[in-house]
Design a protein around this motif. Structure first.
Motif, PDB file in Angstrom:
ATOM      1  N   THR A  97       0.849  -1.192   0.000  1.00  0.00           N
ATOM      2  CA  THR A  97       0.000   0.000   0.000  1.00  0.00           C
ATOM      3  C   THR A  97       0.885   1.243   0.000  1.00  0.00           C
ATOM      4  O   THR A  97       2.109   1.158   0.100  1.00  0.00           O
ATOM      5  CB  THR A  97      -0.909   0.053   1.255  1.00  0.00           C
ATOM      6  OG1 THR A  97      -0.122   0.424   2.399  1.00  0.00           O
ATOM      7  CG2 THR A  97      -1.601  -1.285   1.498  1.00  0.00           C
ATOM      8  N   ASP A  98       0.240   2.394  -0.074  1.00  0.00           N
ATOM      9  CA  ASP A  98       0.963   3.662   0.019  1.00  0.00           C
ATOM     10  C   ASP A  98       1.058   4.165   1.461  1.00  0.00           C
ATOM     11  O   ASP A  98       1.604   5.245   1.707  1.00  0.00           O
ATOM     12  CB  ASP A  98       0.261   4.728  -0.833  1.00  0.00           C
ATOM     13  CG  ASP A  98       0.349   4.435  -2.330  1.00  0.00           C
ATOM     14  OD1 ASP A  98       1.347   3.820  -2.740  1.00  0.00           O
ATOM     15  OD2 ASP A  98      -0.588   4.802  -3.065  1.00  0.00           O
ATOM     16  N   LEU A  99       0.543   3.396   2.400  1.00  0.00           N
ATOM     17  CA  LEU A  99       0.547   3.829   3.791  1.00  0.00           C
ATOM     18  C   LEU A  99       1.927   3.645   4.419  1.00  0.00           C
ATOM     19  O   LEU A  99       2.634   2.686   4.095  1.00  0.00           O
ATOM     20  CB  LEU A  99      -0.467   3.018   4.610  1.00  0.00           C
ATOM     21  CG  LEU A  99      -1.928   3.078   4.177  1.00  0.00           C
ATOM     22  CD1 LEU A  99      -2.783   2.230   5.126  1.00  0.00           C
ATOM     23  CD2 LEU A  99      -2.429   4.499   4.127  1.00  0.00           C
ATOM     24  N   PRO A 100       2.309   4.520   5.349  1.00  0.00           N
ATOM     25  CA  PRO A 100       3.551   4.289   6.089  1.00  0.00           C
ATOM     26  C   PRO A 100       3.390   3.085   7.007  1.00  0.00           C
ATOM     27  O   PRO A 100       2.315   2.839   7.564  1.00  0.00           O
ATOM     28  CB  PRO A 100       3.722   5.575   6.909  1.00  0.00           C
ATOM     29  CG  PRO A 100       2.341   6.140   7.032  1.00  0.00           C
ATOM     30  CD  PRO A 100       1.632   5.771   5.759  1.00  0.00           C
ATOM     31  N   LEU A 101       4.453   2.293   7.137  1.00  0.00           N
ATOM     32  CA  LEU A 101       4.484   1.168   8.069  1.00  0.00           C
ATOM     33  C   LEU A 101       5.378   1.568   9.235  1.00  0.00           C
ATOM     34  O   LEU A 101       6.552   1.892   9.033  1.00  0.00           O
ATOM     35  CB  LEU A 101       4.996  -0.096   7.383  1.00  0.00           C
ATOM     36  CG  LEU A 101       4.973  -1.370   8.235  1.00  0.00           C
ATOM     37  CD1 LEU A 101       4.629  -2.587   7.378  1.00  0.00           C
ATOM     38  CD2 LEU A 101       6.314  -1.603   8.929  1.00  0.00           C
ATOM     39  N   LEU A 102       4.822   1.560  10.427  1.00  0.00           N
ATOM     40  CA  LEU A 102       5.588   1.919  11.621  1.00  0.00           C
ATOM     41  C   LEU A 102       6.303   0.669  12.113  1.00  0.00           C
ATOM     42  O   LEU A 102       5.671  -0.258  12.617  1.00  0.00           O
ATOM     43  CB  LEU A 102       4.671   2.486  12.706  1.00  0.00           C
ATOM     44  CG  LEU A 102       3.757   3.654  12.284  1.00  0.00           C
ATOM     45  CD1 LEU A 102       2.990   4.179  13.486  1.00  0.00           C
ATOM     46  CD2 LEU A 102       4.562   4.769  11.621  1.00  0.00           C
TER      47      LEU A 102
END
Length: 229
Positions: A97-102
């Motif tokens: 996805t385009d989401l940041p992964l913490l």
């Protein structure tokens, strides 16, 4: 507040700790009746554990990538993998996805470095202790990891899968874990990373005479920081 996406269920015992840590901290910081806007995809850990035993990381990657896409489609604004072991495939999940992964190791490294330490014990599943993904991520930040010997690694792994993941917290096993910490301290460890999200059910920071770093709590606090940023 920003919406946090959790990939959990590995095991649900530690996912429950994430839920508690995140909501209690949001409430503490914001006051009133505030709680965190969370989106959760909770997996069947038996399926994941079977695939781990088979070494089928390709199939596990597909499962976690699907979970990440579900979170993105639900409106989550960041993704957390609520387990240390499955960070072995964190880059692939990030790419889904385009989401940041913490990343759990980033939150942990920040705390270790803030304490002024450079060599720490690492306890976790066999995958976390024996494979390079966690140790390399920390080494890139200047942190070296020591792990137990073969019998020690087997015992820590057994305690996690046969007891803690089933909600069993036994004093004899807690003493065994403390003994592992003490042995690693004798080898030069300055602190201990509780590198499995279930270990905090048994060990507490300071057990075994070393400062401890609870990856579950540290990862959850990183989620809160993002939520309130």
């Amino acid at each position: 507040m920003k919406k946090i996406g959790l990939i959990g269920g590995m095991s649900w015992e530690s996912t429950a700790l994430y839920y508690q840590h995140i909501n209690r901290e949001v409430s503490r910081r914001r006051g009133g009746l505030h709680s965190a806007p969370l989106h959760l995809v909770s997996l069947d850990f038996q399926e994941i554990a079977d695939l781990q035993k088979q070494g089928d990381w390709a199939r596990m990657t597909e499962i976690l990538q699907t979970a990440a896409r579900q979170l993105a489609n639900s409106g989550a604004e960041a993704v957390l993998i609520c387990t240390n072991t499955m960070h072995r495939i964190a880059p692939q999940v990030q790419a889904a996805t385009d989401l940041p992964l913490l990343h759990i190791a980033d939150a942990t490294a920040d705390a270790v470095l803030a304490a002024g330490l450079s060599q720490v014990a690492l306890l976790g599943t066999r995958f976390t202790m024996e494979q390079a993904f966690m140790r390399d991520h920390l080494a890139a930040r200047g942190i070296q990891c020591l792990v137990p010997d073969e019998p020690g690694r087997a015992e820590v792994h057994r305690i996690i899968f046969e007891e803690l993941c089933r909600g069993q917290v036994l004093d004899a096993s807690r003493q065994s874990l403390i003994a592992q910490v003490q042995q690693l301290a004798a080898r030069g460890a300055q602190g201990v990373i509780l590198g499995c999200t279930e270990l905090t059910m048994s060990l507490q920071p300071g057990d075994g005479g070393l400062p401890g770093f609870d990856t579950t709590a540290l990862h959850a606090m990183a989620a809160v920081d993002f939520c309130l940023s």
